[in-house]
Design a protein around this motif. Structure first.
Motif, mmCIF file in Angstrom:
data_model
loop_
_atom_site.group_PDB
_atom_site.id
_atom_site.type_symbol
_atom_site.label_atom_id
_atom_site.label_comp_id
_atom_site.label_asym_id
_atom_site.label_seq_id
_atom_site.Cartn_x
_atom_site.Cartn_y
_atom_site.Cartn_z
ATOM 1 N N TYR A 49 -6.585 0.848 0.219
ATOM 2 C CA TYR A 49 -6.198 0.458 -1.139
ATOM 3 C C TYR A 49 -7.210 1.006 -2.148
ATOM 4 O O TYR A 49 -6.846 1.573 -3.180
ATOM 5 C CB TYR A 49 -6.150 -1.067 -1.252
ATOM 6 N N PHE A 55 0.822 -1.206 0.000
ATOM 7 C CA PHE A 55 0.000 0.000 0.000
ATOM 8 C C PHE A 55 0.860 1.261 0.000
ATOM 9 O O PHE A 55 0.562 2.220 -0.718
ATOM 10 C CB PHE A 55 -0.915 0.020 1.229
ATOM 11 N N THR A 104 2.966 0.200 6.148
ATOM 12 C CA THR A 104 2.680 1.224 5.129
ATOM 13 C C THR A 104 3.761 2.303 5.121
ATOM 14 O O THR A 104 4.142 2.795 4.050
ATOM 15 C CB THR A 104 1.310 1.874 5.388
#
Length: 250
Positions: A55, A27, A144
């Protein structure tokens, strides 16, 4: 914090760690590749914390979706959390100030752990539930962040070309989720209906019936409309029979 409690929660959340770190890195890469600054990635993960929703949000932003479309899609995507919350009412009752974060931190994986793992003897159940949520959240956050920072560095040295096609991670994620759902329910109807509705919406757009900003709305409304017509009567009949049975029991 109780050391034994922390180590126990660390142990039971370790499978989530490997999943969240891996998908989180994907992501982060996708987010930066879409043109957003790296620092927005951890902000998104800190306050949004919904893997599939984040996403999907990237694709919606990049596609120029309206705020209404984004809110509708995210709501439908996360509607299962309503049932998660309802099933955790008794477990989270009396949690006090911890409850808002415990509710915010519910994900598919956290829900599964809270529902299946027993609270160790002698340990406060609310500390246990909170720590499970915090650990899962931290795994996603750092995953992330790592992906975003790493890809930003690669872009700085013009090495990002080796990651072309990473945006397909979003498609892959939802294909996997779809396969898992079909395997669990043995029901192809909703998947086929959604696919046909999407194709019809794109065809109508190509013929100039409406602009690109209406594709998502049209597909969702068409799929929901057909679903209600086909499955609605049976669902409401089943609900009425259930209520009738309850009344007779009483």
């Amino acid at each position: 914090m109780n050391k034994s409690l922390f180590l126990h929660c660390l142990k039971i959340t370790s499978p989530v760690f490997f999943g969240y770190i891996t998908i989180g890195i994907g992501f982060g890469i996708l987010f930066v590749d879409a043109g957003y600054p790296w620092w927005l990635t951890p902000v998104s993960s800190l306050f949004m914390f919904t893997g599939a929703g984040q996403y999907f949000a990237v694709a919606l932003f990049a596609g120029g979706a309206t705020l209404g479309e984004i809110l509708l899609v995210e709501f439908l995507l996360s509607i299962r959390h309503i049932f998660y919350g309802l099933s955790l009412i008794s477990k989270y009752s009396g949690a006090g100030l911890r409850k808002p974060y415990m509710m915010f931190g519910i994900t598919d994986e956290t829900f599964a752990l809270v529902q299946t793992e027993d609270v160790p003897d002698g340990m406060n159940k609310f500390k246990f539930y909170t720590l499970v949520s915090l650990l899962d959240h931290s795994y996603w956050f750092f995953g992330t962040l790592s992906g975003a920072v790493g890809f930003s560095i690669l872009k700085k040295y013009n090495l990002d070309e080796y990651f072309q096609g990473v945006d397909f991670a979003l498609t892959s994620l939802f294909v996997v989720l779809l396969i898992g759902q079909i395997q669990a329910t043995k029901d192809w109807f909703a998947a086929v209906l959604g696919g046909l509705a999407s194709v019809c919406a794109v065809v109508l757009y190509r013929f100039g019936i409406f602009d690109s900003s209406s594709i998502i709305w049209t597909a969702i409304c068409a799929a929901l409309g057909v679903m209600l017509l086909v499955r609605g009567p049976a669902f409401f009949k089943m609900k009425a029979d259930f209520v009738s049975g309850e009344e007779k029991t009483c």
